[in-house]
Design a protein around this motif. Structure first.
Motif, PDB file in Angstrom:
ATOM      1  N   VAL A 151       0.843  -1.208   0.000  1.00 39.01           N
ATOM      2  CA  VAL A 151       0.000   0.000   0.000  1.00 39.01           C
ATOM      3  C   VAL A 151       0.872   1.250   0.000  1.00 39.01           C
ATOM      4  CG1 VAL A 151      -1.643   1.359   1.355  1.00 39.01           C
ATOM      5  CG2 VAL A 151      -1.999  -1.099   1.052  1.00 39.01           C
ATOM      6  N   LEU A 152       1.884   1.286   0.850  1.00 40.30           N
ATOM      7  CA  LEU A 152       2.764   2.456   0.920  1.00 40.30           C
ATOM      8  C   LEU A 152       3.495   2.674  -0.402  1.00 40.30           C
ATOM      9  CD1 LEU A 152       4.226   2.045   4.523  1.00 40.30           C
ATOM     10  CD2 LEU A 152       2.411   3.604   3.776  1.00 40.30           C
ATOM     11  N   THR A 186       2.448   1.792  -3.337  1.00 39.06           N
ATOM     12  CA  THR A 186       1.449   2.270  -4.290  1.00 39.06           C
ATOM     13  C   THR A 186       1.201   3.760  -4.091  1.00 39.06           C
ATOM     14  OG1 THR A 186       0.399   0.095  -4.386  1.00 39.06           O
ATOM     15  CG2 THR A 186      -0.924   1.977  -5.123  1.00 39.06           C
ATOM     16  N   LEU A 187       1.118   4.191  -2.840  1.00 37.13           N
ATOM     17  CA  LEU A 187       0.936   5.619  -2.558  1.00 37.13           C
ATOM     18  C   LEU A 187       2.093   6.434  -3.125  1.00 37.13           C
ATOM     19  CD1 LEU A 187      -0.381   5.380   1.112  1.00 37.13           C
ATOM     20  CD2 LEU A 187      -1.684   6.119  -0.897  1.00 37.13           C
ATOM     21  N   ALA A 213       2.933  10.192  -3.347  1.00 45.55           N
ATOM     22  CA  ALA A 213       3.161  10.403  -1.917  1.00 45.55           C
ATOM     23  C   ALA A 213       4.659  10.577  -1.673  1.00 45.55           C
ATOM     24  CB  ALA A 213       2.640   9.216  -1.109  1.00 45.55           C
ATOM     25  N   LEU A 270       0.604  11.068   5.311  1.00 49.32           N
ATOM     26  CA  LEU A 270       0.502  11.642   3.968  1.00 49.32           C
ATOM     27  C   LEU A 270       0.318  13.149   3.989  1.00 49.32           C
ATOM     28  CD1 LEU A 270      -1.824   9.045   2.257  1.00 49.32           C
ATOM     29  CD2 LEU A 270       0.628   9.316   1.967  1.00 49.32           C
ATOM     30  N   ASN A 309      -1.275  16.387   0.292  1.00 50.35           N
ATOM     31  CA  ASN A 309      -0.961  15.322  -0.661  1.00 50.35           C
ATOM     32  C   ASN A 309      -2.178  14.461  -0.986  1.00 50.35           C
ATOM     33  OD1 ASN A 309       1.881  15.751  -0.977  1.00 50.35           O
ATOM     34  ND2 ASN A 309       2.168  14.909   1.067  1.00 50.35           N
ATOM     35  N   LEU A 310      -3.092  14.340  -0.055  1.00 50.56           N
ATOM     36  CA  LEU A 310      -4.206  13.405  -0.197  1.00 50.56           C
ATOM     37  C   LEU A 310      -5.088  13.694  -1.406  1.00 50.56           C
ATOM     38  CD1 LEU A 310      -5.517  10.929   1.011  1.00 50.56           C
ATOM     39  CD2 LEU A 310      -6.878  12.428   2.462  1.00 50.56           C
ATOM     40  N   LEU A 348      -3.342  12.632  -4.567  1.00 54.27           N
ATOM     41  CA  LEU A 348      -3.285  11.174  -4.649  1.00 54.27           C
ATOM     42  C   LEU A 348      -4.629  10.593  -5.073  1.00 54.27           C
ATOM     43  CD1 LEU A 348      -1.238  10.415  -1.433  1.00 54.27           C
ATOM     44  CD2 LEU A 348      -0.468  10.114  -3.780  1.00 54.27           C
ATOM     45  N   PHE A 382      -5.526   8.271  -8.251  1.00 61.36           N
ATOM     46  CA  PHE A 382      -6.166   6.952  -8.129  1.00 61.36           C
ATOM     47  C   PHE A 382      -7.399   6.877  -9.030  1.00 61.36           C
ATOM     48  CE2 PHE A 382      -4.754   6.498  -3.435  1.00 61.36           C
ATOM     49  CZ  PHE A 382      -3.523   5.997  -3.819  1.00 61.36           C
TER      50      PHE A 382
END
Length: 98
Positions: A11-12, A14-15, A20, A32, A36-37, A40, A44
């Motif tokens: 998961v990290l 992928t971020l 990220a 994060l 940044n969210l 991201l 996605f």
């Protein structure tokens, strides 16, 4: 799932792929940050649409359909709700978009 598990690491990573900060791969408590969210989530969503996914707004995911991919996980499920299907043009019912 521990924070050092392979699933968490995936998961990290992928971020990070979606923008990220790389420091989340090293931090004991990765963060994060709100700034940044949004970026991201937009990335996605664009990738999911590119891959042919339907974006459902105002719907609850009860389970996911997984076929192949890393680990060869397979399963099935559905989402329910009254929302519309999103599109690359930003369509879809209620809830706005990210």
């Amino acid at each position: 799932i521990g924070r050092n598990s392979a699933a968490v690491r995936t998961v990290l990573e992928t971020l990070v792929t979606f923008g990220a900060p790389e420091r989340i791969l090293l931090d004991g408590k990765p963060h994060l940050g709100t700034d940044n969210l949004v970026r991201l989530l937009k990335g996605f969503r664009a990738e999911l649409l590119r891959l042919g996914a339907d974006i459902l707004w105002d719907a609850r995911v009860q389970s996911l359909i997984l076929k192949g991919g890393e680990g060869g996980a397979e399963g099935e499920g559905a989402a329910e709700g009254g929302g519309g299907v999103g599109s690359a043009a930003g369509g879809g019912g209620g809830g706005g978009g990210v």
